[in-house]
Design a protein around this motif. Structure first.
Motif, mmCIF file in Angstrom:
data_model
loop_
_atom_site.group_PDB
_atom_site.id
_atom_site.type_symbol
_atom_site.label_atom_id
_atom_site.label_comp_id
_atom_site.label_asym_id
_atom_site.label_seq_id
_atom_site.Cartn_x
_atom_site.Cartn_y
_atom_site.Cartn_z
ATOM 1 N N SER A 190 0.833 -1.205 0.000
ATOM 2 C CA SER A 190 0.000 0.000 0.000
ATOM 3 C C SER A 190 0.869 1.258 0.000
ATOM 4 O O SER A 190 0.543 2.258 -0.652
ATOM 5 N N GLU A 191 1.990 1.221 0.728
ATOM 6 C CA GLU A 191 2.906 2.365 0.717
ATOM 7 C C GLU A 191 3.532 2.544 -0.668
ATOM 8 O O GLU A 191 3.660 3.670 -1.163
ATOM 9 N N GLU A 192 3.893 1.423 -1.282
ATOM 10 C CA GLU A 192 4.477 1.498 -2.621
ATOM 11 C C GLU A 192 3.506 2.128 -3.609
ATOM 12 O O GLU A 192 3.894 2.953 -4.446
ATOM 13 N N ALA A 193 2.241 1.759 -3.498
ATOM 14 C CA ALA A 193 1.227 2.293 -4.408
ATOM 15 C C ALA A 193 1.011 3.787 -4.214
ATOM 16 O O ALA A 193 0.560 4.485 -5.129
ATOM 17 N N ARG A 194 1.327 4.296 -3.003
ATOM 18 C CA ARG A 194 1.079 5.704 -2.684
ATOM 19 C C ARG A 194 2.363 6.534 -2.646
ATOM 20 O O ARG A 194 2.355 7.660 -2.152
ATOM 21 N N LEU A 195 3.453 6.007 -3.184
ATOM 22 C CA LEU A 195 4.730 6.710 -3.063
ATOM 23 C C LEU A 195 4.699 8.108 -3.688
ATOM 24 O O LEU A 195 5.279 9.053 -3.141
ATOM 25 N N ALA A 196 4.037 8.251 -4.827
ATOM 26 C CA ALA A 196 3.970 9.573 -5.462
ATOM 27 C C ALA A 196 3.205 10.553 -4.580
ATOM 28 O O ALA A 196 3.625 11.703 -4.382
ATOM 29 N N GLU A 197 2.084 10.095 -4.023
ATOM 30 C CA GLU A 197 1.280 10.938 -3.131
ATOM 31 C C GLU A 197 2.054 11.299 -1.875
ATOM 32 O O GLU A 197 2.055 12.457 -1.426
ATOM 33 N N ILE A 198 2.727 10.297 -1.281
ATOM 34 C CA ILE A 198 3.494 10.539 -0.060
ATOM 35 C C ILE A 198 4.651 11.497 -0.338
ATOM 36 O O ILE A 198 4.927 12.403 0.456
ATOM 37 N N SER A 199 5.309 11.323 -1.471
ATOM 38 C CA SER A 199 6.431 12.190 -1.831
ATOM 39 C C SER A 199 5.983 13.641 -1.956
ATOM 40 O O SER A 199 6.668 14.559 -1.490
ATOM 41 N N GLN A 200 4.834 13.838 -2.570
ATOM 42 C CA GLN A 200 4.312 15.196 -2.705
ATOM 43 C C GLN A 200 3.980 15.784 -1.338
ATOM 44 O O GLN A 200 4.243 16.964 -1.075
ATOM 45 N N SER A 201 3.410 14.959 -0.459
ATOM 46 C CA SER A 201 3.033 15.427 0.873
ATOM 47 C C SER A 201 4.253 15.839 1.688
ATOM 48 O O SER A 201 4.260 16.901 2.328
ATOM 49 N N ILE A 202 5.310 15.030 1.676
ATOM 50 C CA ILE A 202 6.481 15.366 2.486
ATOM 51 C C ILE A 202 7.254 16.537 1.869
ATOM 52 O O ILE A 202 7.919 17.290 2.586
ATOM 53 N N SER A 203 7.158 16.712 0.550
ATOM 54 C CA SER A 203 7.777 17.891 -0.083
ATOM 55 C C SER A 203 7.073 19.159 0.374
ATOM 56 O O SER A 203 7.715 20.177 0.669
ATOM 57 N N THR A 204 5.741 19.099 0.438
ATOM 58 C CA THR A 204 4.962 20.249 0.904
ATOM 59 C C THR A 204 5.264 20.550 2.368
ATOM 60 O O THR A 204 5.439 21.713 2.753
ATOM 61 N N SER A 205 5.341 19.509 3.185
ATOM 62 C CA SER A 205 5.642 19.697 4.607
ATOM 63 C C SER A 205 7.026 20.303 4.798
ATOM 64 O O SER A 205 7.239 21.138 5.688
ATOM 65 N N GLU A 206 7.977 19.896 3.965
ATOM 66 C CA GLU A 206 9.333 20.447 4.057
ATOM 67 C C GLU A 206 9.328 21.940 3.783
ATOM 68 O O GLU A 206 9.965 22.718 4.494
ATOM 69 N N ARG A 207 8.592 22.361 2.753
ATOM 70 C CA ARG A 207 8.533 23.785 2.419
ATOM 71 C C ARG A 207 7.913 24.585 3.560
ATOM 72 O O ARG A 207 8.349 25.701 3.870
ATOM 73 N N LYS A 208 6.893 24.007 4.202
ATOM 74 C CA LYS A 208 6.260 24.684 5.339
ATOM 75 C C LYS A 208 7.232 24.823 6.506
ATOM 76 O O LYS A 208 7.266 25.853 7.173
ATOM 77 N N SER A 209 8.013 23.789 6.767
ATOM 78 C CA SER A 209 8.948 23.837 7.898
ATOM 79 C C SER A 209 10.070 24.835 7.636
ATOM 80 O O SER A 209 10.521 25.535 8.556
ATOM 81 N N ILE A 210 10.529 24.928 6.380
ATOM 82 C CA ILE A 210 11.571 25.901 6.030
ATOM 83 C C ILE A 210 11.042 27.320 6.224
ATOM 84 O O ILE A 210 11.733 28.193 6.765
ATOM 85 N N GLU A 211 9.803 27.545 5.800
ATOM 86 C CA GLU A 211 9.196 28.864 5.957
ATOM 87 C C GLU A 211 9.018 29.209 7.429
ATOM 88 O O GLU A 211 9.254 30.347 7.853
ATOM 89 N N ALA A 212 8.613 28.219 8.231
ATOM 90 C CA ALA A 212 8.441 28.443 9.671
ATOM 91 C C ALA A 212 9.774 28.790 10.329
ATOM 92 O O ALA A 212 9.846 29.688 11.184
ATOM 93 N N GLU A 213 10.826 28.101 9.937
ATOM 94 C CA GLU A 213 12.157 28.386 10.491
ATOM 95 C C GLU A 213 12.612 29.791 10.110
ATOM 96 O O GLU A 213 13.143 30.537 10.942
#
Length: 302
Positions: A190-213
């Motif tokens: 199930s994780e393999e099937a959602r890798l593209a979705e998960i990758s997009q989510s963690i990329s978005t979270s990274e941008r938010k954390s950089i902005e917060a810092e």
């Protein structure tokens, strides 16, 4: 340790040969006392020990991506696309104003950008050139589809290890566990099937954390400077517009604006080609990259 540094020397030379982008953008380190109040700011130190760790981390990350590809297993890559043509064009026009030139062509390799950065190394506005080149860069992100990493000049790169554990690292670990039959905890279907979705989510979270810092650093700096209103500081002109100058302070890295209306001794006209404000009566010129003395009139908490 001696052998470790010898290996580091080999890796550093390999980095130079492949032409990894060599941008110098010092980080600010906020100094905070026991009460949580900011007491100062200084450039974050970076010595050979830091570089050594970085190079071995890069090597481990490349090895992890290669190991997964050898097994044709899923991988979350750290990808970095090449700069867009319009950004390079705008940067080229800007840099031309300083007597430098950006290499021509649609596919400019990092090694050629490094040559430009080396040309600017002895100039007083070298930091601005580094910032301009940084702004041409695409944003790195995570993806199960590999396009390589432009900035590092690598054809494959995955986050396998980092000082701060990231979720992308864990996905790579799980895929390695499954691919090499290392025990429980491998990547699920199930994780393999959602890798593209998960990758997009963690990329978005990274941008938010950089902005917060970044926002937290700016707020600490603003609070620190609010007690220094009226004092003079050395800064560098980092932007020129028709309504004033943007100035970056040398000691703290804080950014501020000097409105044209506050420059009382003349009427200043914006010269776009020269990236300057020029006094109509006196001919006084305030040009991008110039060092200036400024007085702090207000420190805003955004």
């Amino acid at each position: 340790i001696e052998n470790l540094y010898k290996a580091f020397g080999v890796l550093e030379k390999a980095r130079e040969r492949r032409g990894a982008l060599d941008l110098e953008l010092p980080e600010r380190q906020i100094l905070i006392d026991e009460d949580g109040d900011m007491t100062g700011v200084r450039p974050r130190g970076r010595v050979d020990a830091h570089k050594l760790i970085e190079e071995f981390m890069v090597l481990a990350n490349v090895a992890a991506a290669s190991a997964l590809e050898d097994k044709r297993a899923p991988c979350v890559y750290r990808i970095h696309d090449q700069p867009k043509a319009d950004r390079l064009h705008n940067a080229g026009e800007f840099i031309n104003g300083f007597g430098l030139s950006l290499p021509k062509g649609q596919n400019i390799q990092p090694k050629k950008l490094n040559h430009l950065l080396n040309q600017a190394s002895g100039l007083p506005y070298r930091h601005l050139i580094h910032v301009v080149i940084l702004r041409t860069q695409s944003q790195a992100c995570y993806s199960p589809e590999n396009i390589g990493h432009y900035g590092l000049a690598l054809s494959k790169y995955a986050h396998f290890t980092s000082p701060i554990r990231r979720y992308a690292d864990l996905l790579v670990h799980r895929s390695l566990v499954r691919a090499y039959d290392l025990g429980p905890g491998g990547l699920s279907e199930s994780e393999e099937a959602r890798l593209a979705e998960i990758s997009q989510s963690i990329s978005t979270s990274e941008r938010k954390s950089i902005e917060a810092e970044r926002n937290a650093t700016d707020r600490f700096t603003s609070s620190y400077l609010s007690e220094k209103v009226g004092e003079e500081f050395t800064g560098q002109i980092s932007g020129v517009t028709g309504f004033g100058l943007f100035v970056s302070l040398a000691d703290t890295g804080a950014d501020g604006i000097v409105p044209s209306r506050s420059m009382k001794n003349d009427y200043y006209v914006h010269d776009e080609e020269r990236h300057a404000l020029i006094g109509r009566r006196t001919g006084t010129l305030f040009r991008l990259g110039a060092e200036v003395k400024v007085r702090l009139m207000e420190a805003l908490h955004l």
